[in-house]
Design a protein around this motif. Structure first.
Motif, PDB file in Angstrom:
ATOM      1  N   GLY A 185       2.609  -3.179 -11.678  1.00 11.40           N
ATOM      2  CA  GLY A 185       1.125  -2.939 -11.306  1.00 11.40           C
ATOM      3  C   GLY A 185       0.672  -4.446 -10.972  1.00 11.40           C
ATOM      4  O   GLY A 185      -0.280  -4.719 -11.058  1.00 11.40           O
ATOM      5  N   LEU A 186       1.737  -5.112 -10.023  1.00  9.11           N
ATOM      6  CA  LEU A 186       1.572  -6.219  -9.577  1.00  9.11           C
ATOM      7  C   LEU A 186       1.490  -6.119  -8.116  1.00  9.11           C
ATOM      8  O   LEU A 186       2.413  -5.349  -7.588  1.00  9.11           O
ATOM      9  N   GLY A 187       0.819  -7.156  -7.225  1.00  8.92           N
ATOM     10  CA  GLY A 187       0.996  -6.958  -5.940  1.00  8.92           C
ATOM     11  C   GLY A 187       1.514  -8.295  -5.227  1.00  8.92           C
ATOM     12  O   GLY A 187       1.528  -9.392  -5.924  1.00  8.92           O
ATOM     13  N   GLU A 232       0.912  -1.195  -0.012  1.00 14.93           N
ATOM     14  CA  GLU A 232       0.176   0.065  -0.096  1.00 14.93           C
ATOM     15  C   GLU A 232       0.753   1.084   0.002  1.00 14.93           C
ATOM     16  O   GLU A 232       0.543   2.239  -0.883  1.00 14.93           O
ATOM     17  N   VAL A 233       1.824   1.103   0.801  1.00 16.42           N
ATOM     18  CA  VAL A 233       2.889   2.196   0.942  1.00 16.42           C
ATOM     19  C   VAL A 233       3.437   2.455  -0.723  1.00 16.42           C
ATOM     20  O   VAL A 233       3.729   3.714  -1.118  1.00 16.42           O
ATOM     21  N   LEU A 234       3.857   1.421  -1.196  1.00 16.68           N
ATOM     22  CA  LEU A 234       4.582   1.671  -2.412  1.00 16.68           C
ATOM     23  C   LEU A 234       3.803   1.863  -3.502  1.00 16.68           C
ATOM     24  O   LEU A 234       4.127   2.812  -4.228  1.00 16.68           O
ATOM     25  N   GLU A 235       2.336   1.636  -3.345  1.00 20.73           N
ATOM     26  CA  GLU A 235       1.565   2.263  -4.432  1.00 20.73           C
ATOM     27  C   GLU A 235       1.302   3.878  -4.191  1.00 20.73           C
ATOM     28  O   GLU A 235       1.310   4.667  -5.296  1.00 20.73           O
ATOM     29  N   TYR A 245      11.434   5.047  -8.655  1.00 23.22           N
ATOM     30  CA  TYR A 245      10.283   4.931  -9.972  1.00 23.22           C
ATOM     31  C   TYR A 245      10.591   5.882 -10.936  1.00 23.22           C
ATOM     32  O   TYR A 245      10.260   5.655 -12.106  1.00 23.22           O
ATOM     33  N   ALA A 246      10.918   6.956 -10.410  1.00 24.54           N
ATOM     34  CA  ALA A 246      11.448   8.085 -11.433  1.00 24.54           C
ATOM     35  C   ALA A 246      12.440   7.761 -12.513  1.00 24.54           C
ATOM     36  O   ALA A 246      12.801   7.978 -13.574  1.00 24.54           O
TER      37      ALA A 246
END
Ligand SMILES: N=c1c2ncn([C@@H]3O[C@H](COP(=O)(O)OP(=O)(O)OP(=O)(O)O)[C@@H](O)[C@H]3O)c2ncn1[C@@H]1O[C@H](COP(=O)(O)O)[C@@H](O)[C@H]1O
Length: 106
Positions: free
Chosen positions: A78-80, A10-13, A29-30
């Motif tokens: 986009g995976l969990g 959740e934090v990573l999202e 991510y950037a």
């Protein structure tokens, strides 16, 4: 087991909307996929070295880094973590390990 992976996911999202200057994950991510993959390669190598040294605390530390960066990769794609856990569960069931473990404990 605990819901740590779920809470971390959740934090990573949420970090997808964060400022790269204020977040390690947002910065990763950037930088993009190659930077994430490079970190996974580094952490895997550090895990191997810790294991060769036979240092239990170091192994735990490096595996935590490896799992963490693998979680960043999953989020980036986009995976969990539930997808990986489901795959492990599937293999566990397929191999009959659960049944063997149950029988072994009797
Ligand atoms: N679990 C972690 C976590 N594990 C490892 N790391 C970072 O991963 C990097 C590990 O890389 P190295 O061991 O190579 O250390 P380094 O040389 O300092 O790293 P680099 O500068 O080379 O990237 C370090 O910078 C650590 O801070 C983590 N950074 C963040 N988290 C979690 O992610 C959440 C979000 O973090 P931010 O995006 O920073 O808010 C945090 O609340 C934490 O729960």
């Amino acid at each position: 087991m605990s819901d740590t992976l779920e809470r971390l996911a959740e934090v990573l999202e949420a970090r997808k909307r964060a400022d790269p200057d204020s977040s390690y994950v947002a910065k990763l991510y950037a930088k993009g996929l190659d930077a994430i993959l490079k970190k996974i390669g580094e952490e895997a190598t550090e895990t191997v070295m810790a294991a060769k040294d036979g240092a239990p605390d170091k192994i735990v530390y490096e595996v935590a880094d490896l799992w963490f960066h693998s979680m960043v990769l999953l989020a980036h794609q986009g995976l969990g973590p539930e997808r990986v856990l489901a795959e492990l569960e599937r293999r566990f069931g397929l191999s009959g390990l659960e049944e063997k473990a149950r029988r072994g404990s009797q």
